[in-house]
Structure formats: C-alpha cells, structure tokens
Design an enzyme around this catalytic site. Sequence first.
Site, short mmCIF file in Angstrom:
data_model
loop_
_atom_site.label_atom_id
_atom_site.label_comp_id
_atom_site.label_asym_id
_atom_site.label_seq_id
_atom_site.Cartn_x
_atom_site.Cartn_y
_atom_site.Cartn_z
CD GLU A 213 12.82 19.21 87.42
OE1 GLU A 213 12.54 19.47 88.60
OE2 GLU A 213 13.47 19.99 86.69
CD GLU A 347 11.39 22.21 83.58
OE1 GLU A 347 11.99 22.78 84.53
OE2 GLU A 347 10.43 21.44 83.73
O1 AHR Z 1 10.46 25.79 85.58
C1 AHR Z 1 10.23 25.76 86.95
C2 AHR Z 1 10.39 24.38 87.53
O2 AHR Z 1 11.72 23.97 87.42
C3 AHR Z 1 9.62 23.28 86.86
O3 AHR Z 1 8.32 23.20 87.31
C4 AHR Z 1 10.38 22.06 87.28
O4 AHR Z 1 10.27 21.02 86.34
C5 AHR Z 1 11.80 22.57 87.45
O5 AHR Z 1 12.34 22.18 88.66
#
Ligand code: AHR
Length: 549
Positions: A213, A347
């Site tokens: 991110e 994710e």
């Molecule tokens: O999964 C929780 C968080 O969500 C992770 O650390 C991040 O990459 C995303 O914003």
Amino acid sequence: MLVTTPSRDLATGLVSALSATTTGTSPDTSTGPGSAPTDGPARVVIDLDLPGATISRHLYGHFAEHLGRCIYEGFFVGEDSALPNTRGIRDDVVAALRALRIPNLRWPGGCFADDYHWKDGIGPREERPRMVNSHWGDIVEDNSFGTHEFMDLVELLDTEAYVNGNVGSGTVAEMSEWIEYLTRADDSPMASLRRENGRDEPWKVPFFGIGNEAWGCGGNMRAEDYAALARQYSTYVRDQGGDPGNTVTRIAAGASDDDFAWTEALMRAVKNLEGRDGEAGPYQAISMHYYTMSGPWEDKGSATEFSQEEWYRTLSRAARAEELVARHSTVMDHYDPHKKVGLVFDEWGTWWNVEPGTNPGFLYQQNTVRDALVASIHFDGFHRHADRLIMANIAQTVNVLQAMILTDPESGALVLTPTYHVFAMNAGHQDARALDAHVLLPEEPAEVDGRALPMISASASTTGATALVSLSNLDAAEPRTLVLDLRGRSVTGHTARVLTGASSAAHNTPEQPDAVAPAELSDVRAHERGLEVTLPPHSFATVELQLAD
Ligand code: AHR
C-alpha cells in the site's frame, strides 16, 4: 436501493473510461457475476468438456500480519504455553490449516511490513530489539516471532512463503540481504549469518512483496514515484543460485479499490512485455486490495447485527471485487497482452467494526454466514479470472478481519469460522481447470448498490475425472431450486454438501462451535438435464461430480 460504495484514501487520477462504469448510476452488468433471463426454471449450465484456465491453488492464499492477536496468541504462543505447541507454534492452528491445504502465507504485513526491519527478528530472542507497532494498537513488539519462526511455521503448514519487504522505511540493501539470508546456499555473508542462527539449509521463498500500500501506509507515494522504487528494489531481490536454487516472483504493491491509474503506472514501468520471449521484469506481478463492508469507512457495520438491507448491500459489494479484478485486468491486458505479469489480490475480505470491548487497533471481528457468502462470491469471481489472477490472500488467517480461525483470549479455545468451511468445501478447485457456469434465472436480478445482483452465484472446475460446482443462494429468506444443466460429459455420481445456519447472522463460538458447519445436502435429484438442487436460504453448497471416461 442505492448506496455509495466506500473508498479508502484513494490516489487521485482515475482511468476515466473504466471508472465511469464503476461509479455510474445504472446497474452494471458488464463484469462480475452475471445471469441471463430464462422462461424455464433457474438453471446453471456447465459444459463439462470445455475446460479453461487453470485455477492456481494460490488463489486460496492466506495472510498473517503482526496485528492484534494474529501472530501472538493466534499462531505463536511460545514454548512455555500450556497450549500444545511445536517450538511455540500452536498445534491446533497448524492442524486446522493443514486440513485446508493452504497454498501460501503472506507475512509480516500489511502496513506492518513497511515498519519492519528483519534483522531485529533474528538471533537469540532475549537479545532482539523492540519496536513500536504504530499501525496496530501502538503497542511494543518484541520481535520474538521473526524470520526463523515464520519459516518454521511455513514448514509446519506445508505451505509456501510470501514474504513482504519494506520499501516505506527500509533500504534497498536491507531487502537485498533478506532474500540472500532466506534463500542462499553457499557461504555468502547472509547465508553464514543464517547458519550462525541455527539454520543450515536455505529456505524457498517463491513470492516476495515490494512494499505494501505504497499509496498510503507504505509511504504515501505517488504512483510514478513508487513505480520507480518498485523497479529499483525488485532489481536487488535476486534469484539466488545453488542447487536447487530459488526463483522469486516479485510483487509490486498495487492499487486500492478502483484506482486503475495506479495499475496503469505500474504496468507502464514493467519491462519485456513485447512478444512472447523474455520474462517481465524487474517485477513479475502487481497486487490490488479491496475490502467489503456494509457501511462507510468510518462505520463499517457490525459483524453480527445487520438488517436485510445490509445483507444485500454487503453481498453486492462482495460482487464488486470481480468487477475490479476484471477492470484492473483490462488495464494490464492493454500493456501485456501475453499475460506475463500476474495480478495478485493479496488483501480481500470483510472489514467490520471491531467486536465491542476489544482493542480498536486489533481488528478482531466475528464471522457469520454472511462472511461465508462474501468468500464464496469472491471465489466464483476469482475462478472466472484465473487467466490473469495468479494469487489471492484473504485478510487475515487468525483473529483479524475475515479470519478462518478465532481463538478465545481467556481459554485459548479455537473456533473454525463459516469462512473456514467455504475454503474447505472449495479446496477441490485448487489447480483444477475452470469451467464456465452460466446462470439463467427466471427473474430480473435485483439492483443493489448500483449493481445487478443475481440471487445465485456459481462457478465450476474440473480435474478431468471429477468436476466441482460451487453454488451460493444469496436470498436471505427463501430457498432456491435450480437445475444443474450438465453438458458434454456423462456424470456417473455425485456428492453434495451445504453450509448454512439458523439465520443469516449465525456464527460459531466456543460454546457452539458447529452452529455453522458443512452438512450433507440431501435435496439433490436426478433431472433430465443433469441434477436438480434445492438450496436453503442464505447458503453455500458444493456438488462434486464423478465423470465417465
Ligand atoms: O489487513 C489490515 C490492513 O489493511 C493491512 O495492514 C493493510 O495493508 C490494509 O490497509
């Protein structure tokens, strides 16, 4: 019902043509789970003799971050724990995940990855420096779970490592040395250091993330600036020689949600995309993240207390994941028609308000039948895009967000969630070949959150000797009868299982661990076109078919 989709800290500059259809006001049926009208009964039509792309097992990947009770208490309790463990790693958690055949595990983050300095997590535990886990609860991390503990976990799980490096606050040298430490066989400085710390043989690390991110917690960068860094850092994540050697797929930190401009910037920066010869480089894959919630970012909704409207809104937003995969893939197709660069959805899952009374920084949430259907809808979409999507990682595996496993903070008791059961029931899709599953419904799909939402979601795959069909009944209240219209091969037998609960919010607890658990689906009958199946309301089912030679 029209509800605006939440957006998180999005980078500016959208690819307008793609974005227009994701933010428009009429329902979008061009991508995502579709259905066609029919005069007859509801049908799912499958040509069993027309297999498509292989569904990589890595689409069933996992994620373990130093966040809340995921690593500590979830995976790692230390050797002195009263809970049965192997070198500090919980035996019951390992057994449950081995049963799922989890193909890979991403670690150490997430946002944590760009704060993590791997050398703090090696050597004698009592001498390891401490750090502040600023993203997740602002607590002190003692680094007792580090590289050796993670790779031990990977070996106990019989899975593959996806290590996420630090671009935001790390250095190129640090990242370069980490891959050398992990994967080099000879007496190089880092391989020797690894041996001093008790591990002779190099490990295999097939996947390495170049930050996380980068548009947000990973450095608040602009797309072009990060793309330049991704090229630089990836260059030094070297395949280490030796026998049998280690080849790494480097994964550049990708977009959030519908930030197609980010994907485009990363694709423009990849080399060797022309023609079929030559590997893409210096990174071979790019990621994307998208979370499902029923409210806005500031109030994402309760995990267990929700209205019927929230049920449908959530499932519509889950269906949006496929639309995003399709549109990021379209951007990639433009630059990379030969599909040399993989898309990694590392994710995904539900993100609810934390359970009342728990630390807001720990992201602990319950998991209901609704979460199970969010997962099944994602998988249906993943299977349809298996030609570009090479990996996906649910967030996260234990005690954080849409977990497979919840552990009780007092007793340590382990509970398998409804989402766990979807992974288990769908395991047969791993490395099978996708089959088109056409959904034909007598009624018009509902319009929810600006999107057409058919009440049946389906996907299928085949190994040759068998086929696996996944079916979700999104209707909160009504059962659905549908015909599996099976063409092209003779079916010699079937077994069917169903996952549901007494209500759409049913969930498992230490007191009631099997409130939502798979059972045999007996409501399956022979039909002139194949099989007729009745799905209970708010349910997920799998039908495994035996195929004649
Ligand atoms: O999964 C929780 C968080 O969500 C992770 O650390 C991040 O990459 C995303 O914003």
